[in-house]
Design a protein around this motif. Structure first.
Motif, PDB file in Angstrom:
ATOM      1  N   ALA A 156       0.955  -1.150  -0.189  1.00 25.79           N
ATOM      2  CA  ALA A 156       0.360   0.124   0.271  1.00 25.79           C
ATOM      3  C   ALA A 156       0.960   1.145   0.198  1.00 25.79           C
ATOM      4  CB  ALA A 156      -1.070  -0.110   1.283  1.00 25.79           C
ATOM      5  N   ASP A 157       2.054   1.444   0.600  1.00 28.20           N
ATOM      6  CA  ASP A 157       2.555   2.201   0.769  1.00 28.20           C
ATOM      7  C   ASP A 157       3.671   2.448  -0.415  1.00 28.20           C
ATOM      8  OD1 ASP A 157       2.598   3.139   3.604  1.00 28.20           O
ATOM      9  OD2 ASP A 157       3.552   1.476   4.571  1.00 28.20           O
ATOM     10  N   LEU A 158       3.518   1.912  -0.964  1.00 25.00           N
ATOM     11  CA  LEU A 158       4.768   1.900  -2.588  1.00 25.00           C
ATOM     12  C   LEU A 158       4.024   1.955  -3.549  1.00 25.00           C
ATOM     13  CD1 LEU A 158       6.786   1.480  -4.537  1.00 25.00           C
ATOM     14  CD2 LEU A 158       6.213  -0.800  -4.403  1.00 25.00           C
ATOM     15  N   ASP A 159       2.323   1.934  -3.230  1.00 23.03           N
ATOM     16  CA  ASP A 159       1.336   2.545  -4.615  1.00 23.03           C
ATOM     17  C   ASP A 159       0.979   3.928  -3.614  1.00 23.03           C
ATOM     18  OD1 ASP A 159      -0.607   1.314  -6.504  1.00 23.03           O
ATOM     19  OD2 ASP A 159      -1.894   2.451  -4.827  1.00 23.03           O
ATOM     20  N   ALA A 160       1.076   4.357  -2.640  1.00 20.82           N
ATOM     21  CA  ALA A 160       0.970   5.861  -2.853  1.00 20.82           C
ATOM     22  C   ALA A 160       2.074   6.848  -3.511  1.00 20.82           C
ATOM     23  CB  ALA A 160       0.437   5.210  -0.893  1.00 20.82           C
ATOM     24  N   PHE A 161       3.012   5.833  -3.272  1.00 19.22           N
ATOM     25  CA  PHE A 161       4.509   6.554  -3.902  1.00 19.22           C
ATOM     26  C   PHE A 161       4.133   6.757  -5.679  1.00 19.22           C
ATOM     27  CE2 PHE A 161       8.801   7.628  -2.707  1.00 19.22           C
ATOM     28  CZ  PHE A 161       8.826   8.291  -3.705  1.00 19.22           C
ATOM     29  N   LEU A 162       3.392   5.369  -6.008  1.00 14.48           N
ATOM     30  CA  LEU A 162       3.604   5.190  -7.914  1.00 14.48           C
ATOM     31  C   LEU A 162       2.351   6.642  -7.913  1.00 14.48           C
ATOM     32  CD1 LEU A 162       4.907   1.554  -7.665  1.00 14.48           C
ATOM     33  CD2 LEU A 162       5.665   3.662  -8.531  1.00 14.48           C
ATOM     34  N   THR A 163       1.413   5.663  -7.315  1.00 14.42           N
ATOM     35  CA  THR A 163       0.135   7.138  -7.779  1.00 14.42           C
ATOM     36  C   THR A 163       1.407   8.606  -7.482  1.00 14.42           C
ATOM     37  OG1 THR A 163      -1.791   5.538  -6.393  1.00 14.42           O
ATOM     38  CG2 THR A 163      -2.408   7.505  -7.007  1.00 14.42           C
ATOM     39  N   LEU A 164       1.291   9.044  -6.214  1.00 12.65           N
ATOM     40  CA  LEU A 164       1.649  10.220  -6.566  1.00 12.65           C
ATOM     41  C   LEU A 164       2.545  10.678  -7.831  1.00 12.65           C
ATOM     42  CD1 LEU A 164       2.573  12.584  -3.770  1.00 12.65           C
ATOM     43  CD2 LEU A 164       4.753  11.143  -3.935  1.00 12.65           C
ATOM     44  N   LEU A 165       3.623   9.946  -7.944  1.00 12.84           N
ATOM     45  CA  LEU A 165       4.189   9.685  -9.030  1.00 12.84           C
ATOM     46  C   LEU A 165       3.309  10.101 -10.753  1.00 12.84           C
ATOM     47  CD1 LEU A 165       7.363   8.046  -8.270  1.00 12.84           C
ATOM     48  CD2 LEU A 165       6.953  10.729  -7.903  1.00 12.84           C
ATOM     49  N   SER A 166       2.616   9.168 -10.502  1.00  6.56           N
ATOM     50  CA  SER A 166       2.199   9.919 -11.875  1.00  6.56           C
ATOM     51  C   SER A 166       0.219  10.908 -11.766  1.00  6.56           C
ATOM     52  CB  SER A 166       1.423   7.860 -11.912  1.00  6.56           C
ATOM     53  OG  SER A 166      -0.201   7.958 -10.862  1.00  6.56           O
ATOM     54  N   ASP A 167       0.230  11.205 -10.411  1.00 10.34           N
ATOM     55  CA  ASP A 167      -0.799  12.032 -10.459  1.00 10.34           C
ATOM     56  C   ASP A 167       0.647  13.573 -10.297  1.00 10.34           C
ATOM     57  OD1 ASP A 167      -2.829  10.586 -10.134  1.00 10.34           O
ATOM     58  OD2 ASP A 167      -2.676  10.868  -8.204  1.00 10.34           O
ATOM     59  N   ARG A 168       1.859  13.502 -10.441  1.00 10.43           N
ATOM     60  CA  ARG A 168       2.567  14.555 -10.633  1.00 10.43           C
ATOM     61  C   ARG A 168       2.424  15.328  -9.452  1.00 10.43           C
ATOM     62  NH1 ARG A 168       5.500  15.350 -14.719  1.00 10.43           N
ATOM     63  NH2 ARG A 168       6.185  17.554 -14.313  1.00 10.43           N
ATOM     64  N   GLY A 169       2.636  14.099  -8.244  1.00 14.74           N
ATOM     65  CA  GLY A 169       2.387  15.293  -7.054  1.00 14.74           C
ATOM     66  C   GLY A 169       3.627  15.838  -6.236  1.00 14.74           C
ATOM     67  N   VAL A 170       4.295  15.387  -6.900  1.00 15.33           N
ATOM     68  CA  VAL A 170       6.198  16.264  -7.034  1.00 15.33           C
ATOM     69  C   VAL A 170       6.765  16.792  -8.040  1.00 15.33           C
ATOM     70  CG1 VAL A 170       5.922  14.651  -4.730  1.00 15.33           C
ATOM     71  CG2 VAL A 170       7.243  14.210  -6.382  1.00 15.33           C
ATOM     72  N   ASP A 171       7.389  17.785  -7.729  1.00 13.80           N
ATOM     73  CA  ASP A 171       8.062  18.361  -8.754  1.00 13.80           C
ATOM     74  C   ASP A 171       9.487  17.974  -9.200  1.00 13.80           C
ATOM     75  OD1 ASP A 171       6.641  21.406  -9.071  1.00 13.80           O
ATOM     76  OD2 ASP A 171       6.844  21.417  -7.241  1.00 13.80           O
ATOM     77  N   VAL A 172      10.296  16.941  -7.979  1.00 12.86           N
ATOM     78  CA  VAL A 172      11.414  16.443  -8.766  1.00 12.86           C
ATOM     79  C   VAL A 172      11.337  15.640  -7.441  1.00 12.86           C
ATOM     80  CG1 VAL A 172      12.351  18.030  -6.808  1.00 12.86           C
ATOM     81  CG2 VAL A 172      13.671  16.779  -8.125  1.00 12.86           C
ATOM     82  N   LEU A 173      12.488  14.201  -7.742  1.00 15.52           N
ATOM     83  CA  LEU A 173      12.060  13.410  -7.630  1.00 15.52           C
ATOM     84  C   LEU A 173      13.934  12.934  -6.997  1.00 15.52           C
ATOM     85  CD1 LEU A 173      11.957  10.257  -6.363  1.00 15.52           C
ATOM     86  CD2 LEU A 173      12.478   9.277  -8.264  1.00 15.52           C
ATOM     87  N   ILE A 174      13.908  12.605  -5.731  1.00 13.86           N
ATOM     88  CA  ILE A 174      15.470  12.939  -4.994  1.00 13.86           C
ATOM     89  C   ILE A 174      15.817  11.624  -4.912  1.00 13.86           C
ATOM     90  CG2 ILE A 174      17.433  13.140  -3.334  1.00 13.86           C
ATOM     91  CD1 ILE A 174      15.979  15.338  -4.538  1.00 13.86           C
ATOM     92  N   TYR A 175      16.819  10.954  -5.681  1.00 16.19           N
ATOM     93  CA  TYR A 175      17.473   9.345  -5.756  1.00 16.19           C
ATOM     94  C   TYR A 175      18.580   9.147  -5.235  1.00 16.19           C
ATOM     95  CZ  TYR A 175      17.288   5.272  -8.087  1.00 16.19           C
ATOM     96  OH  TYR A 175      17.530   3.628  -8.822  1.00 16.19           O
TER      97      TYR A 175
END
Length: 313
Positions: free
Chosen positions: A238-257
């Motif tokens: 569920a936590d991973l899905d929340a992260f993937l959804t955040l990205l697919s919805d463009r809920g952030v401006d940048v991903l720190i990797y």
């Protein structure tokens, strides 16, 4: 979890120009636990110290490092020991206590605590500990806090000057030169803080969170995922899905990797960011191969972040 640091070496930081003239006294014996601080200490000490960094490189995680007898020997006779602290390198604190009981000690996390009242983490909550008893309420990656870098530099210079009073003027000059060499770093921090404050980020793990907070960025990493990462565990589906959804919805401006973090989950998250067209900024936990100095390392990452966020000259 990121791998970090391996191998004993003598450091001779490249962030400053070579010391002018020889040291006026016999060099001090200084031991530093990890190379994030070893490079800075070497720059500050110059020719007036022999600096040994115990873990330099990226082959061993300091959390899990098991010191050998030769590592204990490295501490013998040390007059100053510099550790990160905060459960990051407990082995170094223990070796200092047993092999260099009379040495002065600078602990970066202890210094960070003196500044913690003014240092918030939006969207980041502390976690009390994991199955090995580590306290995760404090992010131990304090070399990513500009205020702590300054505090450590000041504390190291003060200790060096106390230990070798006849070289106090030399150490003062080195500290001033270090401040000058940090100007591009200070400028990069100021540029992002002015032009991108409030912009949103998410991270595969929290090594960069303190810097992000200093820059005024808003942490949108899903709390459940972040709790798992902070405790070096696997996120729930569920936590991973929340992260993937955040990205697919463009809920952030940048991903720190963090490129030193291995595993299928970080790779899946990065792929999702790429698919969504979200810029990915690569960071590391330790000085990467080819970095000439702490400053060179940090400014490179900050410049990449500024470009991703669309700020800067």
């Amino acid at each position: 979890m990121a791998a970090a640091c391996g191998g004993t070496e003598n450091s001779g930081g490249d962030g400053l120009t070579p010391a002018q003239g020889d040291c006026p006294v016999a060099p001090l014996d200084v031991v530093v636990s990890v190379d994030q601080w070893g490079d800075i200490v070497s720059q500050l000490a110059g020719a007036c110290a022999e600096v040994t960094t115990v873990l330099a490189g990226s082959s061993v995680d300091p959390h899990d490092f098991e010191p050998a007898p030769s590592d204990a020997v490295a501490f013998e006779g040390a007059q100053l020991v510099v550790v990160n602290g905060g459960h990051y390198d407990e082995w170094a604190t223990k070796l200092a206590e047993t092999s260099a009981p009379d040495a002065a000690v600078v602990d970066a996390v202890d210094l960070a605590g003196a500044h913690s009242d003014d240092h918030g983490h939006e969207g980041h909550e502390g976690h009390e500990g994991d199955h090995e008893g580590r306290d995760h309420s404090i992010n131990p990656h304090v070399w990513y806090r500009p205020d702590v870098v300054t505090a450590v530099a000041d504390a190291v210079t003060a200790k060096l000057s106390e230990l070798s009073g006849d070289a106090a003027g030399y150490f003062s000059e080195r500290r001033a030169e270090f401040a000058g060499s940090m100007q591009p770093y200070d400028d990069a921090v100021a540029t992002i803080r002015t032009g991108a404050a409030g912009k949103r980020y998410a991270a595969v793990e929290g090594v960069f969170d303190d810097m992000a907070a200093a820059l005024g960025l808003a942490n949108r990493t899903p709390p459940g995922y972040q709790a798992a990462a902070d405790n070096e565990g696997e996120p729930s589906p569920a936590d991973l899905d929340a992260f993937l959804t955040l990205l697919s919805d463009r809920g952030v401006d940048v991903l720190i990797y963090n490129v030193q973090t291995e595993g299928s989950v970080p790779e899946q998250i990065r792929a999702a960011a790429d698919q969504a067209g979200i810029p990915v900024v690569e960071v590391t936990e330790t000085l990467p191969p080819g970095a000439e100095s702490f400053q060179d390392w940090q400014v490179g990452q900050l410049d990449a972040l500024a470009e991703a966020l669309g700020v800067g000259a």
